[in-house]
Design a protein around this motif. Structure first.
Motif, PDB file in Angstrom:
ATOM      1  N   LEU A  77       1.788   4.825   2.957  1.00 17.72           N
ATOM      2  CA  LEU A  77       1.565   6.375   3.086  1.00 17.72           C
ATOM      3  C   LEU A  77       3.020   6.827   2.648  1.00 17.72           C
ATOM      4  O   LEU A  77       3.302   7.707   1.700  1.00 17.72           O
ATOM      5  CB  LEU A  77       1.333   6.950   4.249  1.00 17.72           C
ATOM      6  N   SER A  78       4.279   5.986   3.091  1.00 23.06           N
ATOM      7  CA  SER A  78       5.761   6.504   2.615  1.00 23.06           C
ATOM      8  C   SER A  78       5.788   6.100   1.441  1.00 23.06           C
ATOM      9  O   SER A  78       6.360   6.676   0.474  1.00 23.06           O
ATOM     10  CB  SER A  78       6.678   5.717   3.601  1.00 23.06           C
ATOM     11  N   SER A 103       6.714   8.941  -1.841  1.00 20.61           N
ATOM     12  CA  SER A 103       7.907   8.731  -2.637  1.00 20.61           C
ATOM     13  C   SER A 103       7.472   8.784  -4.090  1.00 20.61           C
ATOM     14  O   SER A 103       8.331   9.207  -5.212  1.00 20.61           O
ATOM     15  CB  SER A 103       8.330   7.104  -2.140  1.00 20.61           C
ATOM     16  N   VAL A 104       6.346   8.148  -4.334  1.00 17.26           N
ATOM     17  CA  VAL A 104       5.932   8.334  -5.938  1.00 17.26           C
ATOM     18  C   VAL A 104       5.594   9.771  -6.219  1.00 17.26           C
ATOM     19  O   VAL A 104       5.871  10.204  -7.469  1.00 17.26           O
ATOM     20  CB  VAL A 104       4.616   7.209  -5.925  1.00 17.26           C
ATOM     21  N   ILE A 105       4.908  10.415  -5.584  1.00 15.85           N
ATOM     22  CA  ILE A 105       4.715  11.879  -5.468  1.00 15.85           C
ATOM     23  C   ILE A 105       6.041  12.645  -5.897  1.00 15.85           C
ATOM     24  O   ILE A 105       5.984  13.343  -6.853  1.00 15.85           O
ATOM     25  CB  ILE A 105       3.797  12.419  -4.538  1.00 15.85           C
ATOM     26  N   VAL A 106       6.854  12.336  -5.418  1.00 11.12           N
ATOM     27  CA  VAL A 106       8.303  13.112  -5.489  1.00 11.12           C
ATOM     28  C   VAL A 106       8.724  12.685  -6.787  1.00 11.12           C
ATOM     29  O   VAL A 106       9.390  13.788  -7.398  1.00 11.12           O
ATOM     30  CB  VAL A 106       9.161  12.774  -4.309  1.00 11.12           C
ATOM     31  N   ILE A 107       8.782  11.348  -7.281  1.00 13.19           N
ATOM     32  CA  ILE A 107       9.149  11.055  -8.350  1.00 13.19           C
ATOM     33  C   ILE A 107       8.479  11.694  -9.589  1.00 13.19           C
ATOM     34  O   ILE A 107       9.207  12.275 -10.919  1.00 13.19           O
ATOM     35  CB  ILE A 107       9.200   9.602  -8.381  1.00 13.19           C
ATOM     36  N   LEU A 108       7.149  11.539  -9.408  1.00 16.41           N
ATOM     37  CA  LEU A 108       6.197  12.390 -10.411  1.00 16.41           C
ATOM     38  C   LEU A 108       6.549  13.879 -10.793  1.00 16.41           C
ATOM     39  O   LEU A 108       6.383  14.172 -11.937  1.00 16.41           O
ATOM     40  CB  LEU A 108       4.878  12.126 -10.173  1.00 16.41           C
ATOM     41  N   ILE A 149      -7.908   1.223   3.956  1.00 21.01           N
ATOM     42  CA  ILE A 149      -7.339   2.692   4.378  1.00 21.01           C
ATOM     43  C   ILE A 149      -8.177   3.235   5.620  1.00 21.01           C
ATOM     44  O   ILE A 149      -7.744   3.541   6.488  1.00 21.01           O
ATOM     45  CB  ILE A 149      -7.340   3.547   3.246  1.00 21.01           C
ATOM     46  N   ILE A 150      -9.441   2.899   5.481  1.00 18.27           N
ATOM     47  CA  ILE A 150     -10.385   3.434   6.580  1.00 18.27           C
ATOM     48  C   ILE A 150     -10.187   2.550   7.587  1.00 18.27           C
ATOM     49  O   ILE A 150     -10.058   3.164   8.805  1.00 18.27           O
ATOM     50  CB  ILE A 150     -12.042   3.145   6.066  1.00 18.27           C
ATOM     51  N   LEU A 151     -10.085   1.380   7.503  1.00 20.07           N
ATOM     52  CA  LEU A 151      -9.878   0.345   8.868  1.00 20.07           C
ATOM     53  C   LEU A 151      -8.386   0.886   9.390  1.00 20.07           C
ATOM     54  O   LEU A 151      -8.374   0.747  10.729  1.00 20.07           O
ATOM     55  CB  LEU A 151      -9.719  -0.927   8.460  1.00 20.07           C
ATOM     56  N   SER A 152      -7.759   1.208   8.722  1.00 17.52           N
ATOM     57  CA  SER A 152      -6.196   1.506   9.214  1.00 17.52           C
ATOM     58  C   SER A 152      -6.425   2.912  10.066  1.00 17.52           C
ATOM     59  O   SER A 152      -5.561   3.032  10.953  1.00 17.52           O
ATOM     60  CB  SER A 152      -5.379   1.625   8.155  1.00 17.52           C
ATOM     61  N   TYR A 153      -7.504   3.727   9.877  1.00 16.53           N
ATOM     62  CA  TYR A 153      -7.540   4.970  10.491  1.00 16.53           C
ATOM     63  C   TYR A 153      -8.443   4.854  11.742  1.00 16.53           C
ATOM     64  O   TYR A 153      -8.189   5.474  12.990  1.00 16.53           O
ATOM     65  CB  TYR A 153      -7.981   6.241   9.506  1.00 16.53           C
ATOM     66  N   VAL A 154      -9.360   3.953  11.683  1.00 18.93           N
ATOM     67  CA  VAL A 154     -10.342   3.891  12.933  1.00 18.93           C
ATOM     68  C   VAL A 154      -9.559   3.417  14.048  1.00 18.93           C
ATOM     69  O   VAL A 154      -8.830   2.512  14.013  1.00 18.93           O
ATOM     70  CB  VAL A 154     -11.580   3.044  12.264  1.00 18.93           C
TER      71      VAL A 154
END
Length: 293
Positions: free
Chosen positions: A68-69, A73-78, A123-128
């Motif tokens: 997520l971090s 970071s990638v979104i900010v660069i884009l 990603i799903i397993l990290s949330y459950v």
């Protein structure tokens, strides 16, 4: 021939002069674009650390916190790159890049369909909440402790200390048995006694043996004892009790300890656990003919 060469040389100098003039005219925009890009890089690093700190307040897995971090970071660069292209008046180039990215993204998505499915499942397993690091689980015919969940596989350490790497897609799509969701686990033990045994005494002896050897069992009422059937060679029973553990390994150890203590108690009280036996009923006429022969 000489005139053509001079004309070509003059045309080249005119072109270079035009480029130089354009560069000089665009120099403020170029400097501003470089400044914006440098600020974007610095800002992306700061926001990445901030996003990671905020994610530490959640119960997400470590891999998801880092993912997520990095995404932030990638979104900010884009976003910074879009500003840079706008400052340099390269909006047409931006449209071309976006169009090409759409086509390339479709091709990559089709080629990496399985990998993307595992990533999405990770990603799903990290949330459950039903599965996390340290849990003892059983899934896809494998049993062990969850030691890692990344974007590709779920890593399980088995009793023999071997590591099993299960694709996240299979973990999500198949049933998961989690032994760590409760504070206690139930031990189920099956056995049989001879037909000439005192069944009331056997029941009391088994319960007393379990109560005296397991701290989690406080009295006889917490031990469930059931006679199951009249077997071929024995009257079979089943006993159940709880232990203060969520590990399947601890359940197996408790079952082993219970078997040892119950067998010892049976031996001390002359209670037989019979082997499978078979009685042959031979007609007397056949016996008589055999003895006369």
């Amino acid at each position: 021939m000489e005139q053509k060469f001079k004309d070509a040389l003059e045309g080249m100098w005119d072109k270079l002069d035009g480029w130089l003039n354009s560069f000089v005219a665009s120099l403020p925009n170029i400097i501003l674009a470089i400044l914006v890009f440098v600020i974007t890089i610095i800002l992306s690093r700061y926001i990445k650390k901030l996003a990671y700190r905020l994610s530490n307040r959640t119960k997400l897995q470590e891999s998801m916190k880092q993912l997520l971090s990095q995404i932030v970071s990638v979104i900010v660069i884009l976003v910074g790159l879009f500003f840079v292209l706008g400052i340099l008046n390269l909006s047409k180039a931006l449209n071309t890049i976006l169009a090409g990215a759409g086509v390339a993204g479709l091709a990559v998505g089709l080629a990496l369909q399985g990998a993307l499915a595992n990533t999405y499942s990770g990603i799903i397993l990290s949330y459950v909440k039903q599965i996390k690091f340290g849990d003892w689980i059983e899934t896809n015919d494998y049993e062990g402790e969850v030691v890692d969940i990344d974007l590709r596989v779920t890593t399980i350490k088995q009793v023999d200390n071997n590591m099993v790497y299960i694709p996240n897609k299979l973990v999500v799509e198949n049933p998961i048995k989690n032994y760590s969701t409760t504070a206690q686990s139930r031990v189920i033990l099956e056995c049989g006694v001879a037909y000439d045994s005192d069944l009331e005494f056997v029941r009391k002896l088994v319960k007393d043996t379990i109560v005296s050897n397991f701290e989690a069992v406080e009295n006889n009422n917490e031990v469930l004892f059931l006679y199951r059937e009249f077997g071929d060679s024995s009257i079979n029973f089943e006993t159940r009790f709880w232990i203060n553990s969520t590990s399947a390994l601890e359940v197996a150890k408790a079952k082993t300890e219970a078997m040892i203590k119950i067998k010892s108690a049976f031996d001390q009280n002359n209670i037989n656990i019979p082997f499978p036996i078979r009685t042959l009923d031979i007609p007397k006429t056949i016996v008589k003919e055999f003895t006369q022969a």
